[in-house]
Design a protein around this motif. Sequence first.
Motif, mmCIF file in Angstrom:
data_model
loop_
_atom_site.group_PDB
_atom_site.id
_atom_site.type_symbol
_atom_site.label_atom_id
_atom_site.label_comp_id
_atom_site.label_asym_id
_atom_site.label_seq_id
_atom_site.Cartn_x
_atom_site.Cartn_y
_atom_site.Cartn_z
ATOM 1 N N LEU A 34 -37.594 1.190 27.943
ATOM 2 C CA LEU A 34 -38.198 0.335 28.972
ATOM 3 C C LEU A 34 -39.187 1.151 29.814
ATOM 4 C CD1 LEU A 34 -37.451 -2.645 29.975
ATOM 5 C CD2 LEU A 34 -36.249 -1.505 31.812
ATOM 6 N N VAL A 35 -38.752 2.340 30.198
ATOM 7 C CA VAL A 35 -39.608 3.213 31.008
ATOM 8 C C VAL A 35 -40.831 3.668 30.187
ATOM 9 C CG1 VAL A 35 -39.705 5.536 32.033
ATOM 10 C CG2 VAL A 35 -37.847 3.968 32.640
ATOM 11 N N ALA A 36 -40.620 3.983 28.896
ATOM 12 C CA ALA A 36 -41.750 4.388 28.045
ATOM 13 C C ALA A 36 -42.799 3.285 28.024
ATOM 14 C CB ALA A 36 -41.254 4.690 26.629
ATOM 15 N N ALA A 37 -42.350 2.021 27.873
ATOM 16 C CA ALA A 37 -43.290 0.899 27.829
ATOM 17 C C ALA A 37 -44.037 0.769 29.168
ATOM 18 C CB ALA A 37 -42.557 -0.394 27.502
ATOM 19 N N ASN A 67 -44.753 3.085 31.054
ATOM 20 C CA ASN A 67 -45.690 4.220 31.115
ATOM 21 C C ASN A 67 -46.805 4.090 30.085
ATOM 22 O OD1 ASN A 67 -44.539 5.566 33.267
ATOM 23 N ND2 ASN A 67 -43.098 6.711 31.990
ATOM 24 N N GLY A 68 -46.875 2.926 29.411
ATOM 25 C CA GLY A 68 -47.971 2.673 28.481
ATOM 26 C C GLY A 68 -47.745 3.254 27.096
ATOM 27 N N ARG A 69 -46.514 3.681 26.823
ATOM 28 C CA ARG A 69 -46.234 4.229 25.498
ATOM 29 C C ARG A 69 -45.438 3.214 24.665
ATOM 30 N NH1 ARG A 69 -44.405 8.621 28.538
ATOM 31 N NH2 ARG A 69 -42.334 8.380 27.652
ATOM 32 N N ALA A 70 -45.214 3.568 23.386
ATOM 33 C CA ALA A 70 -44.425 2.689 22.522
ATOM 34 C C ALA A 70 -43.012 2.555 23.104
ATOM 35 C CB ALA A 70 -44.360 3.267 21.113
ATOM 36 N N PRO A 71 -42.417 1.354 23.009
ATOM 37 C CA PRO A 71 -41.101 1.128 23.634
ATOM 38 C C PRO A 71 -39.964 1.718 22.814
ATOM 39 C CG PRO A 71 -41.840 -0.854 22.520
ATOM 40 C CD PRO A 71 -42.942 0.153 22.354
ATOM 41 N N ARG A 72 -39.954 3.047 22.721
ATOM 42 C CA ARG A 72 -38.906 3.718 21.946
ATOM 43 C C ARG A 72 -38.023 4.535 22.886
ATOM 44 N NH1 ARG A 72 -42.992 5.986 18.427
ATOM 45 N NH2 ARG A 72 -43.610 4.385 16.945
ATOM 46 N N PRO A 73 -36.732 4.597 22.582
ATOM 47 C CA PRO A 73 -35.859 5.435 23.411
ATOM 48 C C PRO A 73 -36.312 6.887 23.359
ATOM 49 C CG PRO A 73 -34.567 4.020 21.965
ATOM 50 C CD PRO A 73 -35.991 3.916 21.510
ATOM 51 N N ALA A 74 -36.141 7.574 24.462
ATOM 52 C CA ALA A 74 -36.544 8.981 24.528
ATOM 53 C C ALA A 74 -35.305 9.855 24.562
ATOM 54 C CB ALA A 74 -37.362 9.212 25.798
ATOM 55 N N ASP A 75 -35.512 11.099 24.263
ATOM 56 C CA ASP A 75 -34.435 12.072 24.354
ATOM 57 C C ASP A 75 -33.891 12.069 25.787
ATOM 58 O OD1 ASP A 75 -32.811 14.320 24.286
ATOM 59 O OD2 ASP A 75 -34.026 15.172 22.668
ATOM 60 N N LYS A 76 -32.550 12.103 25.896
ATOM 61 C CA LYS A 76 -31.952 11.959 27.232
ATOM 62 C C LYS A 76 -31.914 13.275 28.012
ATOM 63 C CE LYS A 76 -30.195 7.626 27.667
ATOM 64 N NZ LYS A 76 -30.424 7.049 26.399
ATOM 65 N N VAL A 110 -33.788 9.077 33.527
ATOM 66 C CA VAL A 110 -34.842 8.334 34.225
ATOM 67 C C VAL A 110 -34.630 8.416 35.738
ATOM 68 C CG1 VAL A 110 -35.318 6.761 32.296
ATOM 69 C CG2 VAL A 110 -33.673 6.084 34.066
ATOM 70 N N THR A 111 -33.390 8.657 36.173
ATOM 71 C CA THR A 111 -33.157 8.799 37.612
ATOM 72 C C THR A 111 -33.838 10.070 38.157
ATOM 73 O OG1 THR A 111 -31.028 9.812 37.069
ATOM 74 C CG2 THR A 111 -30.989 7.514 37.763
ATOM 75 N N GLU A 112 -34.175 10.994 37.248
ATOM 76 C CA GLU A 112 -34.920 12.198 37.669
ATOM 77 C C GLU A 112 -36.407 12.031 37.396
ATOM 78 O OE1 GLU A 112 -33.012 15.149 35.310
ATOM 79 O OE2 GLU A 112 -31.088 14.821 36.302
ATOM 80 N N SER A 113 -36.747 11.520 36.201
ATOM 81 C CA SER A 113 -38.154 11.355 35.834
ATOM 82 C C SER A 113 -38.308 10.094 34.999
ATOM 83 C CB SER A 113 -38.618 12.586 35.031
ATOM 84 O OG SER A 113 -39.934 12.386 34.580
ATOM 85 N N GLY A 114 -38.869 9.056 35.608
ATOM 86 C CA GLY A 114 -38.991 7.773 34.921
ATOM 87 C C GLY A 114 -40.419 7.256 34.923
ATOM 88 N N VAL A 115 -40.645 6.121 35.601
ATOM 89 C CA VAL A 115 -41.977 5.512 35.595
ATOM 90 C C VAL A 115 -42.970 6.430 36.317
ATOM 91 C CG1 VAL A 115 -43.327 3.487 36.252
ATOM 92 C CG2 VAL A 115 -40.933 3.222 35.570
ATOM 93 N N GLY A 133 -43.319 9.415 36.018
ATOM 94 C CA GLY A 133 -42.673 10.695 36.342
ATOM 95 C C GLY A 133 -41.813 10.631 37.592
ATOM 96 N N ALA A 134 -41.787 9.466 38.259
ATOM 97 C CA ALA A 134 -41.007 9.347 39.508
ATOM 98 C C ALA A 134 -39.534 9.071 39.193
ATOM 99 C CB ALA A 134 -41.562 8.196 40.345
ATOM 100 N N PRO A 135 -38.631 9.535 40.061
ATOM 101 C CA PRO A 135 -37.220 9.151 39.910
ATOM 102 C C PRO A 135 -37.130 7.618 39.881
ATOM 103 C CG PRO A 135 -37.481 10.788 41.642
ATOM 104 C CD PRO A 135 -38.866 10.371 41.239
ATOM 105 N N THR A 136 -36.408 7.082 38.904
ATOM 106 C CA THR A 136 -36.441 5.636 38.682
ATOM 107 C C THR A 136 -35.031 5.063 38.552
ATOM 108 O OG1 THR A 136 -38.593 5.818 37.594
ATOM 109 C CG2 THR A 136 -37.308 3.837 37.103
ATOM 110 N N LEU A 137 -34.815 3.977 39.287
ATOM 111 C CA LEU A 137 -33.542 3.258 39.210
ATOM 112 C C LEU A 137 -33.752 2.049 38.304
ATOM 113 C CD1 LEU A 137 -30.626 2.750 40.558
ATOM 114 C CD2 LEU A 137 -31.868 1.077 41.944
ATOM 115 N N VAL A 138 -33.023 1.986 37.199
ATOM 116 C CA VAL A 138 -33.083 0.814 36.306
ATOM 117 C C VAL A 138 -31.776 0.060 36.426
ATOM 118 C CG1 VAL A 138 -33.342 0.003 33.926
ATOM 119 C CG2 VAL A 138 -34.596 2.026 34.675
ATOM 120 N N GLN A 139 -31.846 -1.210 36.813
ATOM 121 C CA GLN A 139 -30.634 -2.037 36.857
ATOM 122 C C GLN A 139 -30.893 -3.349 36.141
ATOM 123 O OE1 GLN A 139 -28.276 0.456 39.643
ATOM 124 N NE2 GLN A 139 -27.740 -0.914 38.009
#
Length: 389
Positions: free
Chosen positions: A150-153, A155-164, A168-173, A175-181
Motif C-alpha cells: 500500500l505504501v509502495a503504491a 510512493n508511486g511504485r508498483a504495489p508489491r510488498p517490500a522487505d520488512k 512503515v512506522t519508521e519509514s513509509g509514505v 519516507g515519513a513514519p506512517t501509521l496504517v490502519q
Amino acid sequence: MTSLLTAPVHPLLDAAGAAPAPVPWRGGPDLLIPEIAAAGLTGRGGAGFPVARKLAAVSRADGKVTVVANGAEGEPASGKDAFLLAEAPHVVLDGLALAAEAVGATRAFLVTAPERVPALRALAASREDRVAVEVRARAETFLAGEETALVAALNGRAPRPADKARRVTESGVGGAPTLVQNVETLAHLALIARHGAAWFRSRGTAAEPGTMLVTVGRLRGGTPAGVRAGSRPRVAEAALGTPLVDVLDAAGVREPGPVLVGGFHGAWLAPGEVAAARLSRESLAQWGASPGAGVLAVLAPGASGPAETARVTRYLADASARQCVACVNGLPAMAVLLERLAAGERDAGLVAAARRLAGRVAGRGACHHPDGTARLVMSALRVFEKEWS
Ligand SMILES: Cc1cc2nc3c(=O)[nH]c(=O)nc-3n(C[C@H](O)[C@H](O)[C@H](O)COP(=O)(O)O)c2cc1C
Ligand code: SF4
C-alpha cells in the motif's frame, strides 16, 4: 451488499444509519491513546495488532508523520470495508482525523476501490479536518492492501510488498513514519472516542473486546458469492466471542458444512468444529485459524472442498508478487499438487509432498503471503483428509 444486524450488538452498523455528528474529542492526543489502550482495540485488517501500541510508536517518531486508512480490501471473500465506506464513511473519516491528531500527522490518505473515490473525495472536501484527506484508488490485486505494498503504491511504485527490514512506522509514505490502519479499525476508534473505553468493552470478551464486521458468503468455483442463490455476500456485526453458528444463522446459513474462516489466507473448519467455535482468536487458535478480517466463506452445497482449495491456492499462487523463492517456486508447486489431488489422483506421496511444501514456504517470504497460503493448504489437508485418501 446486504447488511444484517446480529442483534443486540451492532454499534458500527447503528453508526452507519445515524447522521454524522461533530468529531468527538476526548482531551487531545495525550488522552486518546490511553483511552484506546484501555478499550483494548485491535486492528480489524487481519493481524489483530493492538492499535494503541502502533499509535504510541508513531506519535513518538521524529519529523513529519503520515496516516493511512486502509480500505483496499484485496481479499476476494471480504466485503465489509466496502460496506462500511458506502454506509458509514463519516465514521471512518472521524477515526482517520482522530488518529491524525493523536500522532501529530501532517498528511492523511484514504485508499479505497476506484469506484468509491469520487464520493469519498467529495465527502472529505466537505469536512473541516485539520489534515486534509487525500483519497486514492487502490491497485486491483490481492496483495495491494498489505501495508508495505500500500505504501509502495502511495510512493508511486508498483504495489508489491517490500522487505520488512524497515517498518512503515519508521519509514513509509515519502519516507515519513506512517501509521496504517484498516478502515474498520478507524471506525471503532472514532466510536471509542465518542463513547469511551468502558462502552467498547461492554461487548465482546475481556481478552478480545468489542465487535467486528463479518462477511458471510458461499464458496463455489473459487469465487465467494452470496448465501442465497445469486445474492451477494452479507455483512454482519457480531461481538467477539459470539458462537460462529449464531453469526452464520443470522446470515441465513443453517447447516453450514465446512467453513473457510478468515478468508483466502484463513483455515478450513470441519462442521463439528464450526459448531464448537466462537468468533475469537482465542477460540479459533485450537484449529490454527483466526477471524482474520472477519470472513466466513461457507462451502456451497454440492461444491467440493478439495476443488475449492485447489482453486484458491492457484489464485494465491498467481497473486504473488514473484519476488521471493517461496512464492516463485513453492506456491505454484503447491497449487499443482492440490489440483492433482482435487482431480482424483490418489497417492499418499501427493499429500505428504503438499504438507512438506507448506511447511517449507511458511515464514520464508518478505511478507505473510506464503504463510497464509500454507495455512489454507494445511487446514484443507486436515479437514478434507478422507477425500484425499
Ligand atoms: C497479503 C496481505 C494482504 C493484506 N490486505 C489487507 C487489506 O486489503 N486491507 C487491510 O486493511 N489490511 C490488509 N493487510 C494487513 C495490513 O498489512 C496491515 O496489517 C493493516 O492494514 C493494519 O491495519 P489494522 O492494524 O487496523 O488491521 C494485509 C496483509 C497481508 C499479509
Ligand atoms: S513473500 Fe511472495 S508475495 Fe510476499 S513479497 Fe515475497 S514474493 Fe511477494
